[in-house]
Design an enzyme around this catalytic site. Structure first.
Site, mmCIF file in Angstrom:
data_model
loop_
_atom_site.group_PDB
_atom_site.id
_atom_site.type_symbol
_atom_site.label_atom_id
_atom_site.label_comp_id
_atom_site.label_asym_id
_atom_site.label_seq_id
_atom_site.Cartn_x
_atom_site.Cartn_y
_atom_site.Cartn_z
ATOM 1 N N GLU A 17 8.855 16.819 15.341
ATOM 2 C CA GLU A 17 9.380 16.569 14.000
ATOM 3 C C GLU A 17 8.706 17.496 12.991
ATOM 4 O O GLU A 17 7.495 17.428 12.788
ATOM 5 C CB GLU A 17 9.161 15.112 13.597
ATOM 6 C CG GLU A 17 9.788 14.751 12.276
ATOM 7 C CD GLU A 17 9.611 13.292 11.913
ATOM 8 O OE1 GLU A 17 10.562 12.678 11.402
ATOM 9 O OE2 GLU A 17 8.509 12.760 12.142
ATOM 10 N N CYS A 69 13.468 10.761 7.410
ATOM 11 C CA CYS A 69 13.389 10.392 8.824
ATOM 12 C C CYS A 69 14.732 10.519 9.522
ATOM 13 O O CYS A 69 14.786 10.747 10.725
ATOM 14 C CB CYS A 69 12.848 8.973 8.960
ATOM 15 S SG CYS A 69 13.860 7.739 8.109
ATOM 16 N N LYS A 120 0.869 -1.184 0.000
ATOM 17 C CA LYS A 120 0.000 0.000 0.000
ATOM 18 C C LYS A 120 0.898 1.224 0.000
ATOM 19 O O LYS A 120 1.437 1.615 1.016
ATOM 20 C CB LYS A 120 -0.908 -0.016 1.235
ATOM 21 C CG LYS A 120 -2.268 0.699 1.038
ATOM 22 C CD LYS A 120 -2.189 2.179 0.753
ATOM 23 C CE LYS A 120 -1.923 2.990 1.995
ATOM 24 N NZ LYS A 120 -1.929 4.481 1.688
ATOM 25 N N GLU A 139 9.337 1.801 11.113
ATOM 26 C CA GLU A 139 10.394 2.809 11.004
ATOM 27 C C GLU A 139 9.682 4.146 10.992
ATOM 28 O O GLU A 139 9.045 4.518 10.013
ATOM 29 C CB GLU A 139 11.213 2.576 9.728
ATOM 30 C CG GLU A 139 12.567 3.231 9.766
ATOM 31 C CD GLU A 139 12.553 4.585 9.109
ATOM 32 O OE1 GLU A 139 12.428 5.572 9.854
ATOM 33 O OE2 GLU A 139 12.657 4.657 7.886
#
Length: 512
Positions: free
Chosen positions: A406, A307, A198, A273
């Site tokens: 973040e 990331c 997906k 992750e």
């Protein structure tokens, strides 16, 4: 193209290459890829994917739901036994063929990915080649995927082996989507698992390419399936489907938490992750020129949408003023522009909502008392898309939101520190723990800091340089599990213990 080719010529060639690709994309649209065929959503629903460069509609995309996921999961289940039982040498051959096909189409993939994501060509030109390298690496590991250990005891020979877990779900992010999807899909296929993929709805284009290239390479129908759609529909259905034995996910920490809850009733194995607020720590004895290069690269490359970006600069007080001044000059000189221009260093952000999020942190920084030293507002780039000025925040403290949350954009927060103890305390004082970067010429200190940092990956006197056999993953809210080498097989395979008796041990006799 040759490295000597003028950048203006590369830019024109990229634009020329894009024209027929985009025309075909708009004409054909993007369907699911299930059991070896491109198919529409069962409901007939679609959604539009737009370019961050100028907002133009690139294609209509099939909008999957639980019915489409069930169709794909069924195909993956039916294909699993034959793929699992295929000779590892044949799986290796097919995955190498897929790597060959990716390399042959690398330029088209790079151009489409730039247009779909806004990432600069200078970084995406090699992304497809890295994806091919991922498949080659894991193809060669097919031969050893089942390897285990021998742990003999006095009366038994004990051995372990690994077997593929079954059909798995892979949910991938919108930043460098083609390459990042191969980090998950390549080891899953090498292990003998079948896959339902997906992709992120903000960058769906190249996922269909991967599935089509897999079929052209000879990978059997049903082994790799792709269902497009939104997380709350297709994604949720995938994480809940009983035929899917594990979920590999790359994305936001809050989404990872939701996936864990959705997969709990079927006891799904999960690999996450997730986000990061990664520190780069620069001590006053470091090679400051190399450190400066690494600091700029690790937050402003890939639009800061990565990331592993080092979004917090922790710099020792004795050099903070001079180092930050040099840094500010470099940030002001960064070239924002069209992603297909090889001179561009920062392209448009992926989506208008993401642009708004990144820009909102400028106001947050000011409200908390920090200083916007460079940038801090949208940029009028070619096409009028989702461009933003690379931003540098100074005068920050660790309690500010820009030091804790973040941002996921070209946005760097500078925090001075006193000494080694202070640097470690600041670095660890966040909910995340993905990466850390340390710059010092004192190797004893480097090792002490590396040992104390709460992060899954640490680079000493280096930016992030990925080596495929090494473990990739984070601690705390940054994830669960590790990718890379045998660490990937630990996730996609079950370990089975077999004990062989010598026939000499005493068995208790009951009921005699």
């Amino acid at each position: 193209m040759d490295k000597a080719t003028p950048k203006a010529d590369i830019y024109k060639a990229n634009l020329d290459r894009a024209v027929p690709l985009l025309a075909k994309l708009k004409d054909e649209g993007i369907g699911h890829f299930i059991d070896g065929k491109v198919v529409p959503a069962i409901s007939g629903a679609t959604f539009e994917t737009k370019s961050p460069i100028d907002g133009t509609v690139l294609a209509k995309v099939a909008r999957g739901n639980a019915e489409d996921i069930d169709r794909a999961a069924t195909a993956a289940s039916l294909a699993f036994k034959s793929w699992r039982d295929m000779a590892p040498a044949m799986r290796r051959k097919l995955l190498h063929r897929l790597a060959d096909a990716i390399e042959a189409n690398a330029e088209d993939i790079a151009v489409l990915e730039c247009i779909d994501t806004g990432q600069a060509y200078r970084f995406m030109a090699k992304a497809a080649l890295r994806a091919a390298e991922n498949f080659r690496f894991f193809a060669d590991k097919c031969m050893e995927a089942r390897d285990g250990q021998s742990t003999p005891s006095d009366e038994h020979w004990n051995i372990s082996t690994r077997v593929p877990i079954g059909p798995v779900g892979v949910i991938t992010p919108w930043n460098t989507p083609f390459m990042l999807s191969t980090w998950k899909i390549a080891p899953a296929l090498a292990a003998g698992c079948t896959v339902v993929h997906k992709p992120a709805e903000w960058s769906p284009i190249t996922a269909q390419w991967l599935a089509k290239l897999a079929k052209e390479a000879g990978i059997p129908d049903g082994v790799l399936n792709t269902v497009h759609g939104f997380g709350e529909e297709a994604g949720k259905a995938l994480t809940e489907h009983p035929a899917i034995k594990a979920i590999g996910f790359v994305g936001e920490s809050s989404t990872g938490s939701a996936i864990m809850a959705q997969g709990a009733p079927t006891l799904k194995r999960v690999h996450f992750e997730l986000g990061g607020k990664n520190p780069v720590i620069v001590f006053d004895d470091a090679d400051l020129e190399r450190a400066l290069d690494a600091v700029v690269f690790m937050i402003y490359s890939l639009n800061g949408e990565r990331c592993t970006s080092s979004s917090r600069l922790l710099v020792q007080q004795s050099i903070a003023e001079t180092f930050t001044a040099k840094l500010a000059a470099r940030v002001r000189a960064l070239k924002v522009g069209h992603p297909l221009d090889p001179a561009t260093e920062i392209g448009p952000l992926i989506h208008e909502r993401h642009l708004a999020k990144v820009c909102s942190y400028v106001d947050i920084a000011r409200q908390d008392g920090a200083i916007i030293a460079v940038g801090g507002k949208p940029f009028d780039g070619p096409g009028g898309g989702h461009y933003v000025e690379p931003t540098l925040v100074t005068g920050a403290s660790q309690t500010m939101r820009v030091a804790q949350e973040e941002v996921f954009g070209p946005f760097l927060t500078v925090i001075p520190f006193r000494d080694e103890t202070d640097a470690i305390a600041i670095a660890n004082d966040v909910q995340y723990g993905l990466t850390g970067y340390v710059w010092t010429n004192d190797m004893g200190r480097a090792l002490r800091v590396a040992d104390a940092l709460e992060a899954g990956m640490i680079w000493l006197n280096s930016e992030n340089v990925r080596h495929l056999p090494t473990p990739f993953g984070g601690m705390k809210a940054s994830g669960i599990g590790r990718d890379g080498g045998d660490y990937s097989f630990d996730f996609y395979m079950e370990t089975k213990h077999v004990s062989l008796a010598r026939g000499t041990h005493k068995i208790q006799r009951l009921g005699v």
